[in-house]
Design an enzyme around this catalytic site. Structure first.
Site, PDB file in Angstrom:
ATOM      1  NE  ARG A 181      -3.500  -0.060   2.823  1.00  0.00           N
ATOM      2  CZ  ARG A 181      -4.089   0.097   4.003  1.00  0.00           C
ATOM      3  NH1 ARG A 181      -3.998  -0.854   4.925  1.00  0.00           N
ATOM      4  NH2 ARG A 181      -4.767   1.189   4.283  1.00  0.00           N
ATOM      5  CB  CYS A 240      -1.675   3.615  10.022  1.00  0.00           C
ATOM      6  SG  CYS A 240      -3.059   4.139  11.062  1.00  0.00           S
TER       7      CYS A 240
END
Length: 284
Positions: A181, A240
């Site tokens: 990601r 995050c």
């Protein structure tokens, strides 16, 4: 010192010995991503550490932000944890399912709101079960308590502050999302969101901080920051996907005595969900 452990992480052994002690509160903060096919509330009802109350991270949140589980107002937090029977002067131990996963977020929340004695239980409920420790299914009915907040605004970074950090490089950025990601090779789990990372960010996937649900020792944690190119002598902001696993990096920083750190609460769900923010792909 070899094998020196975080002062914020406690063993299941220690927790079991404290069960039932006055002013000792246990909090189940289990929360899962859809892909994990686990339900924190259902698992809590099926068996939890005796005396534990359930902290729902989607409920004790700011519902007006439009983002998942944003930090709530101090007033709302105080009211909700007061109903759970938790006071700011209690010793509070937070645990989750697999170990070092979502408990650090609630550890961070309690500390940010002014609790002074907050810990994360190593190994989570999975480790507790595996070791055959006692479980209860009764839902506790705690006597209401008063939680006096002493909110620390410096613990939380807003979108505007984050934009400034990316522009100036005033803080190092540590991103807890998985490598795929971060580099943009893997799609984000939320539909329509760009992949990649903020310019200048360093990748520290949340899973590297623990082994078998147990937090790594201080020398190993220090090495992880070194490997990621994060200088522990300089300020850090953690990020995050939605502000939960960023707190694992925050826990590691505080464990190493690093105080000048803050958590970007909107994280990638805010930054990657906009079309006016710079996003880069690849490893750097």
């Amino acid at each position: 010192m070899a094998n020196e452990k975080s002062r914020f992480v406690v063993s299941a052994d220690w927790v079991e010995k404290q069960l039932g002690a006055p002013e000792f509160r246990i909090v189940d903060a289990s929360w899962y991503l859809p892909a994990q096919n686990r339900n924190g509330a259902a698992e809590y009802a099926a068996g939890h550490v005796p005396g534990a109350v359930f902290f729902d991270q989607d409920v004790i949140a700011d519902h007006a932000s439009g983002l998942p589980h944003t930090i709530p107002s101090p007033e709302f937090f105080a009211a909700e944890v007061g109903k759970l029977g938790i006071s700011d002067t209690d010793t509070i131990v937070v645990y989750d399912g697999p170990g070092i996963f979502t408990a650090p977020r609630v550890w961070w929340l309690f500390r940010t709101m002014g609790a002074r004695s907050v810990f994360v239980m190593d190994g989570g409920i999975d480790g507790w079960r595996k070791e055959g420790r006692p479980l209860e299914t009764d839902l506790p009915e705690p006597a209401p308590a008063v939680f006096h907040t002493n909110f620390n605004p410096y613990a939380v970074t807003s979108f505007e502050e984050m934009r400034g950090i990316v522009t100036t490089g005033a803080r190092q950025i540590a991103d807890a999302r998985g490598a795929g990601r971060f580099t943009g090779e893997e799609a984000e789990p939320r539909a329509g969101m760009r992949s990649g990372h903020m310019p200048g960010a360093r990748n520290m996937p949340s899973g590297i901080f623990s082994a078998d649900g147990r937090f790594k020792d201080l020398s190993e944690l220090r090495q992880l920051f070194d490997d990621a190119g994060i200088d522990l002598g300089r300020p850090v902001v953690t990020s995050c996907g939605s502000g939960v696993t960023a707190a694992i990096i925050t826990l590691a920083l505080h464990s190493l005595g690093h105080e000048d750190n803050t958590l970007y609460d909107g994280s990638w769900s805010e930054w990657g969900g906009r079309d006016d923010t710079p996003v880069v792909t690849g490893k750097d």
